[in-house]
Design an enzyme around this catalytic site. Structure first.
Site, PDB file in Angstrom:
ATOM      1  N   ALA A  29      -2.328  -4.897   3.683  1.00  0.00           N
ATOM      2  CA  ALA A  29      -2.112  -6.208   3.060  1.00  0.00           C
ATOM      3  C   ALA A  29      -2.953  -6.279   1.793  1.00  0.00           C
ATOM      4  O   ALA A  29      -4.170  -6.118   1.842  1.00  0.00           O
ATOM      5  CB  ALA A  29      -2.501  -7.327   4.020  1.00  0.00           C
ATOM      6  N   ALA A  30      -2.281  -6.477   0.659  1.00  0.00           N
ATOM      7  CA  ALA A  30      -2.976  -6.521  -0.625  1.00  0.00           C
ATOM      8  C   ALA A  30      -2.734  -7.861  -1.315  1.00  0.00           C
ATOM      9  O   ALA A  30      -2.313  -8.822  -0.680  1.00  0.00           O
ATOM     10  CB  ALA A  30      -2.516  -5.359  -1.501  1.00  0.00           C
ATOM     11  N   SER A  31      -2.969  -7.917  -2.617  1.00  0.00           N
ATOM     12  CA  SER A  31      -2.934  -9.187  -3.341  1.00  0.00           C
ATOM     13  C   SER A  31      -1.554  -9.809  -3.418  1.00  0.00           C
ATOM     14  O   SER A  31      -1.415 -11.031  -3.380  1.00  0.00           O
ATOM     15  CB  SER A  31      -3.455  -8.979  -4.775  1.00  0.00           C
ATOM     16  OG  SER A  31      -4.728  -8.407  -4.772  1.00  0.00           O
ATOM     17  N   ASP A  74      -2.072   2.598 -11.657  1.00  0.00           N
ATOM     18  CA  ASP A  74      -3.014   2.166 -10.616  1.00  0.00           C
ATOM     19  C   ASP A  74      -3.332   3.310  -9.644  1.00  0.00           C
ATOM     20  O   ASP A  74      -3.080   3.206  -8.446  1.00  0.00           O
ATOM     21  CB  ASP A  74      -2.413   0.981  -9.855  1.00  0.00           C
ATOM     22  CG  ASP A  74      -3.461   0.209  -9.048  1.00  0.00           C
ATOM     23  OD1 ASP A  74      -4.658   0.367  -9.345  1.00  0.00           O
ATOM     24  OD2 ASP A  74      -3.075  -0.534  -8.129  1.00  0.00           O
ATOM     25  N   LYS A 126       7.788  -3.029   2.171  1.00  0.00           N
ATOM     26  CA  LYS A 126       6.833  -3.813   1.377  1.00  0.00           C
ATOM     27  C   LYS A 126       7.450  -5.181   1.089  1.00  0.00           C
ATOM     28  O   LYS A 126       8.516  -5.275   0.482  1.00  0.00           O
ATOM     29  CB  LYS A 126       6.524  -3.069   0.069  1.00  0.00           C
ATOM     30  CG  LYS A 126       5.467  -3.707  -0.803  1.00  0.00           C
ATOM     31  CD  LYS A 126       5.179  -2.795  -2.001  1.00  0.00           C
ATOM     32  CE  LYS A 126       4.127  -3.392  -2.921  1.00  0.00           C
ATOM     33  NZ  LYS A 126       3.853  -2.496  -4.073  1.00  0.00           N
ATOM     34  N   ALA A 148       1.468  -8.362  -1.776  1.00  0.00           N
ATOM     35  CA  ALA A 148       2.438  -8.016  -0.726  1.00  0.00           C
ATOM     36  C   ALA A 148       1.730  -7.382   0.459  1.00  0.00           C
ATOM     37  O   ALA A 148       0.569  -6.988   0.368  1.00  0.00           O
ATOM     38  CB  ALA A 148       3.488  -7.050  -1.281  1.00  0.00           C
ATOM     39  N   GLN A 149       2.458  -7.292   1.558  1.00  0.00           N
ATOM     40  CA  GLN A 149       1.969  -6.543   2.712  1.00  0.00           C
ATOM     41  C   GLN A 149       3.046  -5.562   3.164  1.00  0.00           C
ATOM     42  O   GLN A 149       4.232  -5.755   2.898  1.00  0.00           O
ATOM     43  CB  GLN A 149       1.541  -7.467   3.851  1.00  0.00           C
ATOM     44  CG  GLN A 149       2.603  -8.367   4.430  1.00  0.00           C
ATOM     45  CD  GLN A 149       2.001  -9.427   5.341  1.00  0.00           C
ATOM     46  OE1 GLN A 149       1.117 -10.185   4.939  1.00  0.00           O
ATOM     47  NE2 GLN A 149       2.480  -9.490   6.582  1.00  0.00           N
ATOM     48  N   VAL A 150       2.610  -4.497   3.827  1.00  0.00           N
ATOM     49  CA  VAL A 150       3.522  -3.419   4.204  1.00  0.00           C
ATOM     50  C   VAL A 150       3.621  -3.324   5.717  1.00  0.00           C
ATOM     51  O   VAL A 150       2.605  -3.319   6.422  1.00  0.00           O
ATOM     52  CB  VAL A 150       3.048  -2.066   3.625  1.00  0.00           C
ATOM     53  CG1 VAL A 150       4.017  -0.945   4.003  1.00  0.00           C
ATOM     54  CG2 VAL A 150       2.905  -2.152   2.111  1.00  0.00           C
TER      55      VAL A 150
END
Length: 528
Positions: free
Chosen positions: A160-162, A308, A180, A164-166
């Site tokens: 879980a990032a800024s 990134d 995603k 979206a989440q996977v």
């Protein structure tokens, strides 16, 4: 006093209100819009207050000090560190795009080290959304129930990032996939946060005219807008896979287009260890040079650059040709380099390796940075134009002293002018190189390995011609030509290094003889 306290809140509310002006607060989305507005005001308020304190700290701390004095430099470093810590706390509290912005700033080598080192600890992690919200996003995008799309779907996200989440899932043909899913209401949230950042950057530039953030913020906003469209990420993924189709070490997950939209991206699930898992790399005897070659080829040969490359986006899989493969993930941020810029950048690296002063300064004029081109060797190779140190080694004490004196004469107007003059492609190059250096530093890779690998990729990029790309014989010819050019460059580097060592040994021998003669002279003088 009350009016001053309320000012940041009013500014925050204005930013959030303008950003949400196009959203309809009625119907099913009403509560969502109201929640977005409420949280947006809170984030903007914290940002306005924090930047206000930072500006006041700079003003009060540096007031009356001569910008060239040692006391000024000490105080400046102290206020840099205090401000960086305040910004770190702001990014952690606000999360989302503020974390992204903090990471973006920390990866730029030209920002003060107090900021880069403090903000580098930011992790792009977030509290996962409720599964029910994620399920709604998927079903709304495809017009089907979740069980009609997937045979299995893990409710617990694997990341879980800024933005979206996977989740891990399985299609009805038993294919394992990574799904995603973008958080609901994210585009409105970005509008609020970018508008706040824009207002604050303009305010700071008005108070401190030497500080210019317009280009940096524009580049950041562009990259975030691209990252929110998962169809662009899918296209970037396929293009990257095509670039490396003849490289058996590089693996890019396959995209399932029938299950991909702006808000949902479905890819082949790939196994692997993060590239900074040193124990695994040592156990499998995998060299970090493969990582350098991957990004070197992206920049110098293809001109299509992953924006990134942190350790979580590069996996090392024990499967593949040669018993391992590098799996490249998260293709949301890419930069396609201008063809002329790519070729000039290849020329720059060739000149940097050979310390060809005339060529470096000539390219500096083409890049638009003028006199600041003399700092290119420092930024990229850790040497000065006058350096006698061998490639990949530390500068001598005397070289460091001269460089420190030179840099101390620079003001923020010089740094801002340099940043404003740089072509936009350079921002992605600097950021990617900064992240890559961090990875290689953690892997313990010697500095000269990165420099020589870049040199080889730069030569390949210069030799590469579109008409030679097809045909086995033409590819073999190109590879042989590149290897010969690289060997020639290596020979020149080794000779230069050897001459530097001989020259250094000669100076040491002369100094020893001088000291010996001085001691003999003192002895004779005492005897007489």
């Amino acid at each position: 006093m009350l009016r001053r306290r309320r000012a940041p809140l009013l500014l925050a509310a204005a930013a959030a209100g303008v950003a949400l002006a196009t959203a309809s607060p009625s119907g099913d989305n009403g509560r969502s819009v109201a929640s977005t507005l409420r949280h947006g005001v809170a984030r903007s308020y914290r940002a306005v207050c924090t930047i206000g304190f930072v500006v006041a700290d700079y003003k009060c701390t540096l007031r009356g000090l001569d910008s060239g004095s040692p006391d000024y430099r000490v105080k400046l470093s102290e206020v840099h560190l205090r401000s960086a810590k305040k910004l770190l706390k702001l990014c952690e509290l606000n999360g989302g795009f503020y974390v992204k912005a903090g990471q973006y700033v920390s990866s730029l080598r030209q920002v003060p080290k107090e900021y880069s080192s403090t903000l580098s600890c930011l992790q792009d992690q977030a509290t996962p959304s409720k599964f029910q919200d994620i399920k709604i996003v998927i079903e709304q995008n495809f017009g089907k129930k979740l069980h009609e799309i997937f045979l299995e779907f893990d409710e617990h996200p694997i990341a879980a990032a800024s933005i979206a989440q996977v989740h891990r899932g399985r299609l009805h043909d038993n294919q394992d996939v990574a799904v995603k899913v973008q958080y609901p209401g994210l585009e409105q949230r970005m509008k609020i946060d970018i508008m706040t950042m824009s207002f604050l950057s303009k305010s700071v530039s008005w108070i401190f005219p030497d500080y210019k953030f317009k280009r940096l913020l524009a580049e950041f906003e562009k990259s975030m807008s691209m990252e929110l469209d998962f169809t662009l990420e899918a296209k970037n993924s396929e293009r990257t896979a095509n670039c490396f189709r003849k490289n058996s070490v590089i693996k890019v997950p396959y995209v399932f287009w029938q299950l991909t939209t702006r808000e949902v991206l479905t890819m082949e699930f790939c196994y692997g260890h993060k590239v900074n898992d040193l124990d695994f790399l040592r156990r499998e005897n995998i060299s970090p040079t493969k990582v350098i070659e991957l990004f070197g080829e992206m920049v110098f040969v293809h001109g299509f650059v992953h924006g990134d490359p942190h350790p979580g986006n590069i996996l090392v899989s024990p499967q593949g040709h040669g018993n391992f493969s590098l799996v490249l993930l998260d293709h949301g941020i890419y930069r396609e380099l201008n063809q002329k810029f790519r070729l000039d950048y290849c020329q720059l690296w060739k000149a940097l390796i050979l310390l060809d002063t005339k060529k470096i300064l000539e390219l500096g004029e083409q890049f638009g940075v003028g006199k600041y081109a003399k700092y290119f060797p420092v930024i990229f190779t850790g040497r000065t134009l006058e350096s006698k140190s061998a490639l990949g080694t530390q500068m001598s004490s005397e070289e460091q002293r001269r460089l420190k004196e030179d840099l101390s004469s620079l003001g923020m107007d010089d740094i801002s002018s340099f940043m404003e003059a740089l072509p936009q492609d350079f921002y992605v190059i600097l950021r990617t190189d900064g992240l890559l250096r961090s990875i290689l530093g953690n892997l313990g890779a010697p500095r000269h390995v990165r420099l020589l690998t870049y040199a080889k990729c730069a030569i390949h990029g210069l030799e590469k011609q579109p008409k030679l790309e097809s045909g086995t014989i033409n590819r073999m010819f190109l590879q042989v030509k590149t290897n010969i050019s690289y060997l020639h460059l290596r020979v020149l580097i080794e000779i230069a290094g050897l001459l530097a060592k001989v020259n250094d040994a000669k100076h040491k021998a002369i100094n020893k003889l001088r000291r010996l003669f001085q001691e003999i002279s003192r002895g004779i003088h005492l005897l007489t």
